[in-house]
Design an enzyme around this catalytic site. Structure first.
Site, PDB file in Angstrom:
ATOM      1  N   GLU A   1      10.761 -13.108   5.874  1.00  0.00           N
ATOM      2  CA  GLU A   1      11.896 -12.460   6.539  1.00  0.00           C
ATOM      3  C   GLU A   1      11.283 -11.381   7.402  1.00  0.00           C
ATOM      4  O   GLU A   1      10.616 -10.480   6.899  1.00  0.00           O
ATOM      5  CB  GLU A   1      12.830 -11.899   5.457  1.00  0.00           C
ATOM      6  CG  GLU A   1      14.172 -11.497   5.988  1.00  0.00           C
ATOM      7  CD  GLU A   1      14.281 -10.006   6.096  1.00  0.00           C
ATOM      8  OE1 GLU A   1      13.979  -9.508   7.203  1.00  0.00           O
ATOM      9  OE2 GLU A   1      14.651  -9.367   5.118  1.00  0.00           O
TER      10      GLU A   1
ATOM     11  N   GLU B   1       0.816  -1.221   0.000  1.00  0.00           N
ATOM     12  CA  GLU B   1       0.000   0.000   0.000  1.00  0.00           C
ATOM     13  C   GLU B   1       0.850   1.273   0.000  1.00  0.00           C
ATOM     14  O   GLU B   1       0.412   2.315  -0.461  1.00  0.00           O
ATOM     15  CB  GLU B   1      -0.866  -0.030   1.263  1.00  0.00           C
ATOM     16  CG  GLU B   1      -2.265   0.408   1.026  1.00  0.00           C
ATOM     17  CD  GLU B   1      -3.073   0.435   2.318  1.00  0.00           C
ATOM     18  OE1 GLU B   1      -2.830  -0.413   3.193  1.00  0.00           O
ATOM     19  OE2 GLU B   1      -3.941   1.311   2.421  1.00  0.00           O
TER      20      GLU B   1
ATOM     21  N   GLY C   1       8.595  -8.236   6.109  1.00  0.00           N
ATOM     22  CA  GLY C   1       7.791  -7.281   6.872  1.00  0.00           C
ATOM     23  C   GLY C   1       7.836  -7.608   8.347  1.00  0.00           C
ATOM     24  O   GLY C   1       8.868  -8.059   8.868  1.00  0.00           O
TER      25      GLY C   1
ATOM     26  N   CYS D   1      15.993  -4.071   8.304  1.00  0.00           N
ATOM     27  CA  CYS D   1      15.819  -5.263   9.137  1.00  0.00           C
ATOM     28  C   CYS D   1      17.104  -5.600   9.869  1.00  0.00           C
ATOM     29  O   CYS D   1      17.102  -6.393  10.804  1.00  0.00           O
ATOM     30  CB  CYS D   1      15.341  -6.436   8.304  1.00  0.00           C
ATOM     31  SG  CYS D   1      16.221  -6.600   6.773  1.00  0.00           S
TER      32      CYS D   1
HETATM   33  P1  NAP Z   1       3.524  -5.715   7.555  1.00  0.00           P
HETATM   34  O1  NAP Z   1       2.476  -5.111   8.378  1.00  0.00           O
HETATM   35  O2  NAP Z   1       4.078  -7.007   8.015  1.00  0.00           O
HETATM   36  O3  NAP Z   1       2.916  -5.896   6.088  1.00  0.00           O
HETATM   37  C1  NAP Z   1       3.666  -6.419   4.999  1.00  0.00           C
HETATM   38  C2  NAP Z   1       2.715  -6.880   3.921  1.00  0.00           C
HETATM   39  O4  NAP Z   1       1.993  -8.019   4.358  1.00  0.00           O
HETATM   40  C3  NAP Z   1       1.676  -5.847   3.551  1.00  0.00           C
HETATM   41  O5  NAP Z   1       1.442  -5.959   2.176  1.00  0.00           O
HETATM   42  C4  NAP Z   1       0.458  -6.274   4.329  1.00  0.00           C
HETATM   43  O6  NAP Z   1      -0.744  -5.923   3.695  1.00  0.00           O
HETATM   44  C5  NAP Z   1       0.602  -7.776   4.332  1.00  0.00           C
HETATM   45  N1  NAP Z   1       0.030  -8.377   5.538  1.00  0.00           N
HETATM   46  C6  NAP Z   1       0.449  -8.165   6.814  1.00  0.00           C
HETATM   47  N2  NAP Z   1      -0.270  -8.910   7.662  1.00  0.00           N
HETATM   48  C7  NAP Z   1      -1.142  -9.619   6.912  1.00  0.00           C
HETATM   49  C8  NAP Z   1      -2.166 -10.569   7.203  1.00  0.00           C
HETATM   50  N3  NAP Z   1      -2.423 -10.934   8.471  1.00  0.00           N
HETATM   51  N4  NAP Z   1      -2.873 -11.079   6.199  1.00  0.00           N
HETATM   52  C9  NAP Z   1      -2.631 -10.721   4.930  1.00  0.00           C
HETATM   53  N5  NAP Z   1      -1.683  -9.810   4.578  1.00  0.00           N
HETATM   54  C10 NAP Z   1      -0.952  -9.277   5.543  1.00  0.00           C
HETATM   55  O7  NAP Z   1       4.746  -4.761   7.351  1.00  0.00           O
HETATM   56  P2  NAP Z   1       4.818  -3.228   6.901  1.00  0.00           P
HETATM   57  O8  NAP Z   1       3.471  -2.698   6.575  1.00  0.00           O
HETATM   58  O9  NAP Z   1       5.795  -3.174   5.823  1.00  0.00           O
HETATM   59  O10 NAP Z   1       5.399  -2.488   8.166  1.00  0.00           O
HETATM   60  C11 NAP Z   1       4.839  -2.627   9.444  1.00  0.00           C
HETATM   61  C12 NAP Z   1       5.901  -3.058  10.446  1.00  0.00           C
HETATM   62  O11 NAP Z   1       6.630  -4.190   9.970  1.00  0.00           O
HETATM   63  C13 NAP Z   1       6.982  -2.024  10.693  1.00  0.00           C
HETATM   64  O12 NAP Z   1       6.611  -1.066  11.634  1.00  0.00           O
HETATM   65  C14 NAP Z   1       8.124  -2.873  11.160  1.00  0.00           C
HETATM   66  O13 NAP Z   1       8.018  -3.133  12.531  1.00  0.00           O
HETATM   67  C15 NAP Z   1       7.977  -4.158  10.415  1.00  0.00           C
HETATM   68  N6  NAP Z   1       8.875  -4.278   9.239  1.00  0.00           N
HETATM   69  C16 NAP Z   1       9.957  -5.064   9.369  1.00  0.00           C
HETATM   70  C17 NAP Z   1      10.811  -5.213   8.297  1.00  0.00           C
HETATM   71  C18 NAP Z   1      11.998  -6.087   8.406  1.00  0.00           C
HETATM   72  O14 NAP Z   1      12.727  -6.191   7.431  1.00  0.00           O
HETATM   73  N7  NAP Z   1      12.235  -6.728   9.523  1.00  0.00           N
HETATM   74  C19 NAP Z   1      10.577  -4.570   7.098  1.00  0.00           C
HETATM   75  C20 NAP Z   1       9.450  -3.770   6.989  1.00  0.00           C
HETATM   76  C21 NAP Z   1       8.606  -3.650   8.063  1.00  0.00           C
HETATM   77  P3  NAP Z   1      -1.276  -4.396   3.683  1.00  0.00           P
HETATM   78  O15 NAP Z   1      -0.450  -3.676   2.646  1.00  0.00           O
HETATM   79  O16 NAP Z   1      -2.687  -4.546   3.284  1.00  0.00           O
HETATM   80  O17 NAP Z   1      -1.069  -3.863   5.077  1.00  0.00           O
END
Ligand code: NAP
Length: 526
Positions: free
Chosen positions: A264, A186, A240, A301
């Protein structure tokens, strides 16, 4: 012009009526393009095309797939500033960083192309028959890696190019012979749309089957959920949060046919400051780590979230210098408001503990100008409260002060699986504290000596994946050419007629690849 439809094979499609806004992150204004969330009909059509294309694409030669990957890189480069400008608006990342990321994305695609041209990645192993072996004859057995099937890729918020639409997951899956359906993030819908267009254009130019690639938008989790649950999908790539990755992993295990989800996720990437190194280099270490913690607003990450040392004047000097260096780094825009909100709530949770001392907290706290935080905690308090080792994604780090090396050992042993562990040490430390160093090596997928965890080289020897919860399967890497092994399965052919063998396993070795024949490496014919 960025249109915003879903990309289904070679067609653009917008059957739904739920639109998603693309947001300019620094001022939250709406950007060009009306992005339409995919309907069930579109999801099914994308999967149907992916399945059909897989039958053709998985049989296409490695050389032809290499041409496709190289063409994708060329098409991405041809987007020139249009791509960088859009990615800057959507992610808030600066031009230089995004140009570097584009270079990495195209470099990855070309590295996989080189891997395919060289050919030995398929791990061909041949044991020829011994019909007169006693007591039973030995059959002819030949094994090779083959593509697993249609793959879904969830693109990462923090790398809009290198871990997104044509990023490492997509490149490795396409290289393996799998077809790919991307679930666009998004946070960078327009960037996704441009790159998806580049991939389709490359597919057409290199005569790839329609459906080799699709990309779907989603207003919520529904599209991602439907894709993971679709019986024809055979694997998932994800970068994520731990919450998101684990939810998708669990979902995939509820299917009639469970499938691998290579997620990851999070990591605090502990850094061990060994006493002798710290004593000699406190100031330099502080400068190095200030840079590593604040780089890219800490949104990596591999950000060093925990720094562990033994209490001493040197640790105090390091802490003071680190706080002062971090205070000099100006705040910057975070990737999206959600990530900024998570940073605020996760850091507040840690700082609100009476056991935590705040060494530096920037006054720049808004999402579009986020400064850094440095905290400190005694090891005994850290060990008593598991929440203290939770990832705070962003420019945050915490020093864990230990009474002695034994306590440092306990802190290391208490940590969950990590992507990286870094050991800052000199020769004295290697001799005096080797058992701590050995035990630190056990907790992570990459062990770094005298460097920083940020900055992940893309190459054959890289391993970017650790034990849970840093990733769902620590055996596999999501960075580097070995990422291809997530999307293949081995098949052994027993006494197979030559005509039914893949080229890589034929007696004549027409592709001249390196194989293991009767236990010896060889690129000759049999
Ligand atoms: P995210 O919330 O894990 O989402 C990543 C992707 O997965 C998005 O496209 C999301 O959809 C989808 N998604 C997440 N949960 C889902 C579920 N239960 N069912 C179906 N699809 C799902 O990560 P983010 O939006 O990139 O960032 C949020 C948090 O993730 C950050 O604040 C950080 O803590 C962490 N993060 C960690 C890393 C890393 O490399 N360790 C990298 C990026 C982010 P939507 O687009 O519809 O939300």
């Amino acid at each position: 012009m960025i249109k915003g439809q879903n990309t289904i094979g070679f067609q653009l499609s917008a059957l739904g009526n739920e639109s998603i806004k693309a947001i300019r992150v620094d001022n939250q204004q709406e950007l060009e393009g009306e992005f339409i969330s995919a309907t069930s009909e579109e999801i099914n059509l994308a999967v149907e095309k992916s399945v059909k294309a897989f039958d053709v694409y998985s049989k296409i030669s490695g050389v032809k797939r290499a041409e496709f990957l190289e063409a994708i890189a060329g098409e991405i480069e041809a987007l020139e500033s249009k791509l960088i400008d859009r990615a800057m608006l959507e992610s808030g990342l600066p031009q230089g960083r995004l140009e570097g990321e584009r270079g990495r994305t195209c470099g990855q695609l070309r590295a996989f192309a080189a891997l395919l041209r060289e050919g030995s990645w398929v791990d061909a192993k041949i044991e020829t028959a011994i019909p007169d072996r006693t007591p039973i004859p030995k059959p002819d057995l030949r094994k090779i890696n083959t593509a697993i099937g249609p793959v879904v890729v969830f693109t990462a918020s923090n790398f809009p190019l290198a871990f997104s639409t044509a990023g490492g997951d997509t490149a490795s899956a396409l290289a393996s012979g799998c077809t790919v359906i991307v679930k666009a993030h998004e946070s960078h819908l327009g960037t996704n749309s441009l790159v998806a267009g580049a991939i389709v254009s490359a597919a057409k130019k290199t005569n790839m089957p329609e459906g080799v690639f699709s990309s779907l938008n989603s207003k919520d989790y529904s599209v991602g959920t439907a894709l993971v649950m679709h019986p024809s999908i055979k694997a998932v790539g994800f970068t994520g949060s731990i919450k998101g990755g684990k939810a998708l992993y669990d979902l995939a295990q509820t299917r009639k046919e469970p499938i691998p989800v290579y997620a990851e996720m999070g990591s605090v990437n502990p850094v061990l400051l060994m006493p002798s190194k710290l004593k000699d280099n406190a100031k330099d270490l502080a400068a190095t780590y200030s840079n590593s913690i604040t780089m890219g607003v800490g949104q990596f990450c591999t950000n060093p979230g925990i720094i562990i040392g033994v209490q001493s004047d040197s640790l105090n000097e390091f802490a003071k210098e680190l706080a002062s260096n971090m205070a000099k780094v100006k705040g910057s825009c975070m990737l999206n408001k959600g990530i900024s909100d998570n940073f605020d709530s996760n850091s507040t949770k840690i700082l609100s503990s009476s056991t935590v001392e705040v060494l530096h907290k920037s006054s720049e706290v808004s999402y579009d100008n986020k400064g850094s935080i440095l905290a400190k905690i005694n090891a005994s308090d850290f060990l008593a409260n598991k929440d203290m080792s939770d990832e705070v994604f962003g420019p945050f780090s915490m020093i864990v002060s230990c009474k002695n090396i034994e306590e440092m050992q306990k802190v290391v042993a208490s940590l969950e699986g990590q992507l990286t562990v870094t050991i800052m040490a000199n020769k004295n430390d290697y001799t005096e504290n080797s058992s701590l160093i050995y035990s630190a090596q056990k907790i992570a997928g990459r062990v770094i000596y005298n460097g920083t965890p940020t900055g992940v080289e893309v190459c054959r020897a890289m391993h970017h994946g650790g034990t849970f919860p840093s990733s769902t399967n620590g055996k596999y890497t999501s960075v580097g050419q070995d990422a291809i092994y997530r999307f293949v399965r081995p098949v052994a052919f027993q006494n197979s007629p030559e005509q039914f063998l893949p080229e890589e396993l034929k007696n004549g070795n027409p592709l001249k690849i390196m194989r293991i024949v009767n236990g010896k490496y060889s690129n000759s014919s049999i």
